[in-house]
Design a protein around this motif. Structure first.
Motif, mmCIF file in Angstrom:
data_model
loop_
_atom_site.group_PDB
_atom_site.id
_atom_site.type_symbol
_atom_site.label_atom_id
_atom_site.label_comp_id
_atom_site.label_asym_id
_atom_site.label_seq_id
_atom_site.Cartn_x
_atom_site.Cartn_y
_atom_site.Cartn_z
ATOM 1 N N LYS B 214 1.182 -1.347 -0.378
ATOM 2 C CA LYS B 214 0.232 -0.141 -0.349
ATOM 3 C C LYS B 214 1.102 1.209 -0.013
ATOM 4 N N GLU B 215 1.781 1.285 0.339
ATOM 5 C CA GLU B 215 2.971 2.639 1.259
ATOM 6 C C GLU B 215 4.116 2.717 -0.145
ATOM 7 N N GLN B 216 3.603 1.714 -1.387
ATOM 8 C CA GLN B 216 4.833 1.647 -2.332
ATOM 9 C C GLN B 216 3.811 2.270 -3.351
ATOM 10 N N ARG B 217 3.024 2.670 -3.159
ATOM 11 C CA ARG B 217 1.360 3.516 -4.268
ATOM 12 C C ARG B 217 2.291 2.339 -5.547
ATOM 13 N N LEU B 218 1.870 1.717 -6.330
ATOM 14 C CA LEU B 218 2.277 1.104 -7.219
ATOM 15 C C LEU B 218 1.514 1.604 -8.573
ATOM 16 N N TRP B 219 0.065 1.087 -8.394
ATOM 17 C CA TRP B 219 -0.750 1.011 -9.358
ATOM 18 C C TRP B 219 -1.261 2.618 -9.691
ATOM 19 N N GLN B 220 -0.660 3.831 -9.201
ATOM 20 C CA GLN B 220 -1.140 5.139 -8.305
ATOM 21 C C GLN B 220 -0.128 5.298 -9.648
#
Lengths: 331, 340
Positions: B214-220
């Motif tokens: 969640k913290e990595q914000r990959l899809w964002q």
């Protein structure tokens, strides 16, 4: 939900183009009871332009399945019974002298057809096998000074019997590699066999209708090649094939001395192509790991050379493929 | 000169005695012969005593060991041999001896008395003495003195080699057996090296990794494929730790089929997992890009699935799965490692 346009379009096209697959399956089911894997493998071979070697004891509907398929596709079908005294000319054709025209004329052999059933291919000597396998590879035949292209679709379905090895000429490894799939057919289930008996004792034996034209197959072959295969799936295929060559790199050290040679690049190509055809049969425009696993045994089982050590330990190429699939991480 | 004269006299005497014996026609006679009368010091020669006697008579041979002088050494006495005689009713009995001498000069093999019995009593015949001349090794004084020769190497016999050969074979056999057993053991090792499970409860691992994702914000950041790859990896590892199913080497369909046969009996959780895995397959293999809301909801579904299926043990020791009171006074989360 947004989808990338290409795959969406491809999925749509495949849904349209693959509709005949259901019709073929339906017609095949009328005649062939059970043997789903055999029918699927024949379709994979047909759609990916690859030849199929069938291995099974007599009486498992190998010949019936092939003749039914050719009837459904409205294609010409010839059966050639391979015997020790068969000559290449009996297969390919020869030049005969016409007294009326006072010249040599070409007499084409039974290989000039769409579907060839090479029954008990290992009963004929190497020169006949070579003649057939060369035609399979080149898809053309030269008689005298004339070269003839073979009709499309051209599919060779060869059978061999796993028992009665006496007086046979086993196919050399280099030639068996020309077959895209080697399908091992097993006995039907109890309920299936009950239906088979009933079907054969009935007044009329069911017949399949002709529902597909050869052009549909040729067009479908083009679509199959367009089925999307992701890089992750490509990597998965390569991992499987490389594991047959270097099992020690995949934690399968105990197979190291058991494999003389693993799958060739042709194995990788055929595995990818067969997976695409399988995805097409399942009416999908993209390949998933299930497709690869579904065709993996048929593509690889005849491409792994076992050592004497493996034979002594009763390890088969089937076991090796199974363990490779169980060892390699699915993407 | 004197010695040569003595030797000549002895030989003449022997000849005379033998001749006289023959003239008298005695049935018993004895003869002593040597291979040669001149030997080098230490040379070994044969000495034969041949007794001519009637076939039926018995002649007692003297004990040879005690009869020789100090100058002559008896090395070996061969078994007696009976030979045919030229005269009828007579035999010849031969005793062969191997002798040597280590004293130089003239030595004499003394006479031997051979006793025999006849009607009037006991009589004896005497062998003639035999002279022998023992020569020393001649030293060539014109040449320099050589060093002492080393001992001569005796040829090895098979019997001498046999124990060593057997020991070598036994050692080779042990080495071969060791290698064979080692290879066999290696062969029966598991097919693939299974990565060891993290030493923590499955849900602890899953929650931590989901938080990190969640913290990595990959899809964002447009890395949708990587986001779903990571999401399915976390869930598959969780399932492996939680239910001990080899999910990493199985496809989506195979995983779902395995779960149907496992202790997972929460249909809603099963459906959530099925949706996540199938969507992930489409993203990974069919270039599908779900809407942002879907990405978010799949992560929430993953949290919900782990919450619903995590392993908990109640105070009474009864095990259960799924959400429990948060205050957790009577709930004890048990490590999967303890249960497997």
């Amino acid at each position: 939900m947004n989808q990338t346009v290409n795959v969406q379009e491809l999925n749509e096209r495949i849904r349209n183009e693959s509709s005949f697959v259901d019709m073929i399956n339906m017609e095949m089911d009328k005649v062939i009871v059970g043997q789903k894997h055999l029918v699927e493998s024949l379709l994979v071979g047909l759609l990916s332009d690859g030849h199929v070697l069938l291995e099974g004891v007599p009486g498992l509907a190998k010949t019936l399945a092939i003749s039914t398929l050719s009837g459904i596709v409205d294609a010409r079908f010839n059966r050639i019974q391979f015997t020790p005294d068969l000559l290449p000319a009996d297969l390919l054709g020869t030049m005969i002298y016409s007294q009326q025209k006072e010249q040599f004329m070409v007499k084409k052999g039974p290989i000039f057809t769409n579907f060839v059933l090479a029954d008990e291919i290992n009963r004929s000597p190497a020169k006949v096998q070579s003649a057939l396998l060369e035609a399979m590879q080149e898809r053309q035949i030269t008689i005298g000074e004339e070269t003839f292209k073979l009709d499309q679709p051209f599919l060779v379905l060869a059978t061999q019997n796993p028992i009665e090895q006496e007086g046979t000429y086993p196919l050399p490894e280099a030639q068996v590699d020309r077959f895209m799939l080697k399908v091992v057919i097993d006995y039907p289930q109890l309920e299936e066999e009950k239906l088979i008996v009933r079907q054969n004792l009935a007044k009329e034996f069911p017949t399949a209708n002709q529902v597909v034209q050869p052009d549909d197959i040729i067009r479908a072959r083009g679509v199959v090649k367009e089925v999307y295969i992701d890089e992750k799936i490509e990597r998965y295929i390569l991992d499987i094939v490389f594991a047959t060559r270097y099992p020690q790199h995949y934690g399968l050290d105990h197979f190291q001395g058991m494999i003389n040679y693993g799958g060739s690049p042709r194995a990788s190509i055929n595995l990818a192509l067969a997976a695409k055809a399988y995805a097409f049969i399942k009416r999908r425009g993209y390949v998933i790991p299930e497709d690869v696993r579904a065709v993996c045994h048929d593509v690889l089982r005849h491409r792994i050379g076992l050592s004497y050590e493996a034979e002594a330990e009763n390890v088969t190429s089937e076991d090796i493929v199974t363990q490779i699939l169980n060892a390699i991480e699915v993407p | 000169m004197v010695k040569r004269g003595t030797l000549g006299s002895v030989i003449f005497l022997m000849f005379l005695l033998a001749f006289i014996g023959q003239l008298r026609g005695q049935p018993y006679s004895v003869r002593a012969t040597v291979d040669t009368n001149r030997i080098q010091i230490g040379d070994q020669i044969h000495l034969d005593y041949t007794v001519n006697q009637p076939e039926t008579a018995r002649v007692a041979f003297p004990s040879m060991e005690q009869r020789f002088s100090q100058d002559i050494e008896l090395i070996r006495a061969y078994p007696r041999d009976t030979l045919e005689s030229k005269s009828s009713g007579m035999i010849r009995v031969r005793q062969r001896l191997l002798i040597t001498s280590f004293d130089s000069g003239a030595v004499e093999i003394p006479s031997m008395a051979f006793k025999y019995r006849h009607q009037q009593g006991v009589d004896s015949i005497v062998s003639p003495p035999v002279s022998l001349f023992v020569e020393t090794v001649r030293v060539d004084t014109t040449r320099s003195i050589f060093g002492i020769k080393g001992p001569l190497g005796a040829p090895l016999s098979f019997a001498e080699l046999l124990p060593y050969l057997l020991a070598a074979l036994a050692l080779a056999g042990l080495i071969w057996a060791g290698i064979y057993l080692w290879k066999r053991r290696k062969k029966h090792q598991p097919a693939a090296e299974t990565p060891s499970k993290p030493d923590e409860p499955a849900h602890v691992y899953a929650f931590r990794e989901l938080d990190r994702l969640k913290e990595q914000r990959l899809w964002q950041n447009g890395q949708v494929k990587l986001y779903y790859t990571r999401l399915t990896e976390i869930l598959r590892t969780y399932l492996w730790m939680r239910y001990d199913i080899k999910t990493l080497e199985r496809t989506t369909d195979e995983i779902l089929l395995s779960l149907q046969n496992s202790e997972l009996n929460d249909q809603q959780a099963y459906d959530q997992l099925s949706t996540i895995l199938k969507t992930a397959d489409l993203v990974k293999f069919a270039r599908m890009e779900p809407a942002p809301g879907e990405n978010e909801s799949h992560l929430e579904s993953a949290y919900a699935f782990v919450r619903a299926t995590r392993y908990v043990e109640q105070a009474g020791g009864q095990e259960t799965e799924g959400d429990q009171p948060e205050n957790g006074e009577n709930v004890n989360v048990k490590s999967e490692q303890q249960t497997q």
